[in-house]
Design a protein around this motif. Structure first.
Motif, PDB file in Angstrom:
ATOM      1  N   SER A 220       0.822  -1.215   0.000  1.00  0.00           N
ATOM      2  CA  SER A 220       0.000   0.000   0.000  1.00  0.00           C
ATOM      3  C   SER A 220       0.852   1.259   0.000  1.00  0.00           C
ATOM      4  CB  SER A 220      -0.925   0.015   1.227  1.00  0.00           C
ATOM      5  OG  SER A 220      -1.798  -1.069   1.202  1.00  0.00           O
ATOM      6  N   ILE A 221       1.947   1.228   0.738  1.00  0.00           N
ATOM      7  CA  ILE A 221       2.850   2.385   0.764  1.00  0.00           C
ATOM      8  C   ILE A 221       3.440   2.618  -0.620  1.00  0.00           C
ATOM      9  CG2 ILE A 221       5.071   3.217   1.649  1.00  0.00           C
ATOM     10  CD1 ILE A 221       4.310   1.777   4.316  1.00  0.00           C
ATOM     11  N   ILE A 222       3.926   1.560  -1.255  1.00  0.00           N
ATOM     12  CA  ILE A 222       4.512   1.696  -2.593  1.00  0.00           C
ATOM     13  C   ILE A 222       3.455   2.145  -3.594  1.00  0.00           C
ATOM     14  CG2 ILE A 222       5.666   0.454  -4.475  1.00  0.00           C
ATOM     15  CD1 ILE A 222       7.411   1.015  -1.964  1.00  0.00           C
ATOM     16  N   PHE A 223       2.264   1.555  -3.521  1.00  0.00           N
ATOM     17  CA  PHE A 223       1.160   1.950  -4.407  1.00  0.00           C
ATOM     18  C   PHE A 223       0.842   3.434  -4.224  1.00  0.00           C
ATOM     19  CE2 PHE A 223      -3.383   2.776  -4.863  1.00  0.00           C
ATOM     20  CZ  PHE A 223      -3.598   2.391  -6.184  1.00  0.00           C
ATOM     21  N   THR A 224       0.734   3.881  -2.975  1.00  0.00           N
ATOM     22  CA  THR A 224       0.413   5.286  -2.697  1.00  0.00           C
ATOM     23  C   THR A 224       1.497   6.222  -3.229  1.00  0.00           C
ATOM     24  OG1 THR A 224      -0.840   4.637  -0.733  1.00  0.00           O
ATOM     25  CG2 THR A 224      -0.119   6.935  -0.851  1.00  0.00           C
ATOM     26  N   LEU A 225       2.762   5.856  -3.022  1.00  0.00           N
ATOM     27  CA  LEU A 225       3.850   6.681  -3.566  1.00  0.00           C
ATOM     28  C   LEU A 225       3.763   6.750  -5.094  1.00  0.00           C
ATOM     29  CD1 LEU A 225       6.816   5.568  -1.284  1.00  0.00           C
ATOM     30  CD2 LEU A 225       5.635   7.778  -1.269  1.00  0.00           C
ATOM     31  N   GLY A 226       3.397   5.638  -5.731  1.00  0.00           N
ATOM     32  CA  GLY A 226       3.246   5.625  -7.182  1.00  0.00           C
ATOM     33  C   GLY A 226       2.127   6.535  -7.645  1.00  0.00           C
ATOM     34  N   VAL A 227       0.998   6.506  -6.949  1.00  0.00           N
ATOM     35  CA  VAL A 227      -0.136   7.363  -7.318  1.00  0.00           C
ATOM     36  C   VAL A 227       0.222   8.832  -7.122  1.00  0.00           C
ATOM     37  CG1 VAL A 227      -2.504   8.018  -6.693  1.00  0.00           C
ATOM     38  CG2 VAL A 227      -1.904   5.597  -6.929  1.00  0.00           C
ATOM     39  N   VAL A 228       0.843   9.149  -5.983  1.00  0.00           N
ATOM     40  CA  VAL A 228       1.252  10.538  -5.724  1.00  0.00           C
ATOM     41  C   VAL A 228       2.237  11.002  -6.800  1.00  0.00           C
ATOM     42  CG1 VAL A 228       2.555  12.023  -4.135  1.00  0.00           C
ATOM     43  CG2 VAL A 228       0.802  10.474  -3.243  1.00  0.00           C
TER      44      VAL A 228
ATOM     45  N   LEU B  94       2.497   9.885  -9.856  1.00  0.00           N
ATOM     46  CA  LEU B  94       1.767  10.043 -11.119  1.00  0.00           C
ATOM     47  C   LEU B  94       0.997  11.358 -11.137  1.00  0.00           C
ATOM     48  CD1 LEU B  94       1.215   8.538 -13.795  1.00  0.00           C
ATOM     49  CD2 LEU B  94      -0.863   7.645 -12.723  1.00  0.00           C
ATOM     50  N   VAL B  95       0.366  11.699 -10.032  1.00  0.00           N
ATOM     51  CA  VAL B  95      -0.342  12.982  -9.934  1.00  0.00           C
ATOM     52  C   VAL B  95       0.647  14.135 -10.096  1.00  0.00           C
ATOM     53  CG1 VAL B  95      -1.624  14.490  -8.348  1.00  0.00           C
ATOM     54  CG2 VAL B  95      -2.269  12.081  -8.571  1.00  0.00           C
ATOM     55  N   TYR B  96       1.785  14.058  -9.408  1.00  0.00           N
ATOM     56  CA  TYR B  96       2.802  15.106  -9.528  1.00  0.00           C
ATOM     57  C   TYR B  96       3.350  15.193 -10.956  1.00  0.00           C
ATOM     58  CZ  TYR B  96       3.202  15.732  -4.418  1.00  0.00           C
ATOM     59  OH  TYR B  96       2.976  16.007  -3.106  1.00  0.00           O
ATOM     60  N   THR B  97       3.366  14.081 -11.681  1.00  0.00           N
ATOM     61  CA  THR B  97       3.888  14.085 -13.040  1.00  0.00           C
ATOM     62  C   THR B  97       3.012  14.911 -13.974  1.00  0.00           C
ATOM     63  OG1 THR B  97       4.945  11.934 -12.765  1.00  0.00           O
ATOM     64  CG2 THR B  97       4.473  12.612 -15.023  1.00  0.00           C
ATOM     65  N   PHE B  98       1.707  14.794 -13.830  1.00  0.00           N
ATOM     66  CA  PHE B  98       0.798  15.430 -14.785  1.00  0.00           C
ATOM     67  C   PHE B  98       0.110  16.686 -14.267  1.00  0.00           C
ATOM     68  CE2 PHE B  98       1.038  11.051 -16.433  1.00  0.00           C
ATOM     69  CZ  PHE B  98       1.475  11.358 -17.712  1.00  0.00           C
ATOM     70  N   TRP B  99       0.104  16.912 -12.956  1.00  0.00           N
ATOM     71  CA  TRP B  99      -0.590  18.072 -12.409  1.00  0.00           C
ATOM     72  C   TRP B  99       0.298  18.778 -11.405  1.00  0.00           C
ATOM     73  CZ3 TRP B  99      -3.115  13.315 -12.869  1.00  0.00           C
ATOM     74  CH2 TRP B  99      -4.086  13.274 -13.870  1.00  0.00           C
ATOM     75  N   GLY B 100       0.384  20.082 -11.548  1.00  0.00           N
ATOM     76  CA  GLY B 100       1.144  20.883 -10.600  1.00  0.00           C
ATOM     77  C   GLY B 100       2.610  21.007 -10.962  1.00  0.00           C
ATOM     78  N   PRO B 101       3.316  21.806 -10.197  1.00  0.00           N
ATOM     79  CA  PRO B 101       4.710  22.138 -10.511  1.00  0.00           C
ATOM     80  C   PRO B 101       5.760  21.257  -9.826  1.00  0.00           C
ATOM     81  CG  PRO B 101       3.934  23.565  -8.773  1.00  0.00           C
ATOM     82  CD  PRO B 101       2.762  22.670  -9.151  1.00  0.00           C
ATOM     83  N   LYS B 102       5.367  20.245  -9.093  1.00  0.00           N
ATOM     84  CA  LYS B 102       6.317  19.486  -8.269  1.00  0.00           C
ATOM     85  C   LYS B 102       7.471  18.872  -9.066  1.00  0.00           C
ATOM     86  CE  LYS B 102       4.210  19.685  -4.236  1.00  0.00           C
ATOM     87  NZ  LYS B 102       4.703  20.472  -3.160  1.00  0.00           N
TER      88      LYS B 102
ATOM     89  N   ASN C  45       8.892   9.718 -15.848  1.00  0.00           N
ATOM     90  CA  ASN C  45       8.205   9.870 -14.565  1.00  0.00           C
ATOM     91  C   ASN C  45       6.911   9.069 -14.536  1.00  0.00           C
ATOM     92  OD1 ASN C  45       9.463  11.762 -12.494  1.00  0.00           O
ATOM     93  ND2 ASN C  45       9.807  12.848 -14.409  1.00  0.00           N
ATOM     94  N   ALA C  46       6.149   9.100 -15.617  1.00  0.00           N
ATOM     95  CA  ALA C  46       4.889   8.342 -15.669  1.00  0.00           C
ATOM     96  C   ALA C  46       5.157   6.838 -15.596  1.00  0.00           C
ATOM     97  CB  ALA C  46       4.111   8.692 -16.931  1.00  0.00           C
ATOM     98  N   SER C  47       6.151   6.367 -16.323  1.00  0.00           N
ATOM     99  CA  SER C  47       6.434   4.926 -16.299  1.00  0.00           C
ATOM    100  C   SER C  47       6.981   4.496 -14.935  1.00  0.00           C
ATOM    101  CB  SER C  47       7.379   4.524 -17.432  1.00  0.00           C
ATOM    102  OG  SER C  47       8.631   5.141 -17.301  1.00  0.00           O
ATOM    103  N   HIS C  48       7.747   5.341 -14.289  1.00  0.00           N
ATOM    104  CA  HIS C  48       8.224   5.053 -12.939  1.00  0.00           C
ATOM    105  C   HIS C  48       7.023   4.914 -11.992  1.00  0.00           C
ATOM    106  CE1 HIS C  48      10.876   5.180  -9.454  1.00  0.00           C
ATOM    107  NE2 HIS C  48      10.129   6.140  -8.950  1.00  0.00           N
ATOM    108  N   SER C  49       6.084   5.834 -12.115  1.00  0.00           N
ATOM    109  CA  SER C  49       4.875   5.769 -11.292  1.00  0.00           C
ATOM    110  C   SER C  49       4.103   4.487 -11.556  1.00  0.00           C
ATOM    111  CB  SER C  49       3.953   6.958 -11.610  1.00  0.00           C
ATOM    112  OG  SER C  49       4.604   8.169 -11.373  1.00  0.00           O
ATOM    113  N   MET C  50       3.967   4.135 -12.826  1.00  0.00           N
ATOM    114  CA  MET C  50       3.227   2.920 -13.179  1.00  0.00           C
ATOM    115  C   MET C  50       3.911   1.681 -12.607  1.00  0.00           C
ATOM    116  SD  MET C  50       2.227   3.983 -17.077  1.00  0.00           S
ATOM    117  CE  MET C  50       1.773   2.329 -17.554  1.00  0.00           C
TER     118      MET C  50
END
Length: 142
Positions: A21-29, A31-39, A72-77
């Motif tokens: 769950s921790i790894i999944f959550t980090l991946g989702v976060v 992915l969100v940072y990859t496509f939305w916002g300036p992070k 970044n997207a593939s890393h998240s996936m």
């Protein structure tokens, strides 16, 4: 080492699901940072402009910026997939997972590899400080 009693199996399942769950959550976060916002954008806007205009040596069909977003997207996936697969196996097929040295070694090696990549190429704060992990209220304030 395989848990032999019912309590040990339950504890192993809980720890595996929590880890996944921790790894999944980090991946989702991520992915969100990859496509939305300036992070995950450069602090210097000129660098992003330059990356958007320059192709890598391997092909002229893309730009370094598009590669950056894709990497970044593939890393998240990969993180999301890892979390889903190991979480599912722990919940639905715990005997397969916990009796397979291959799956346990692959999981541990993958997590170790992610840890090394994080330390060498990214930043070490998530490895050393829980306070450094993304927090919903902190993320919305920055």
């Amino acid at each position: 080492m395989r848990p032999q009693n019912r309590e040990g199996i339950l504890a192993a399942k809980i720890l595996m699901v929590l880890s996944a769950s921790i790894i999944f959550t980090l991946g989702v976060v991520h992915l969100v940072y990859t496509f939305w916002g300036p992070k995950l954008t450069p602090r210097d806007p000129a660098l992003q402009i330059s990356m958007s205009q320059i192709a890598p040596v391997i092909t002229k069909e893309t730009t370094m910026w598009r590669c950056w977003v894709g990497f970044n997207a593939s890393h998240s996936m990969g993180l999301i997939l890892f979390g889903l697969v190991f979480g599912f196996l722990a919940l639905a097929h715990d005997q397969l997972l916990f009796q397979s040295p291959f799956l346990l070694v692959v999981g541990l090696a993958t997590l170790g590899g992610f840890g090394v990549l994080c330390k060498v190429y990214f930043f070490s704060a998530p490895l050393t400080s829980p306070q450094a992990l993304p927090h919903p209220t902190k993320a919305s304030q920055s």
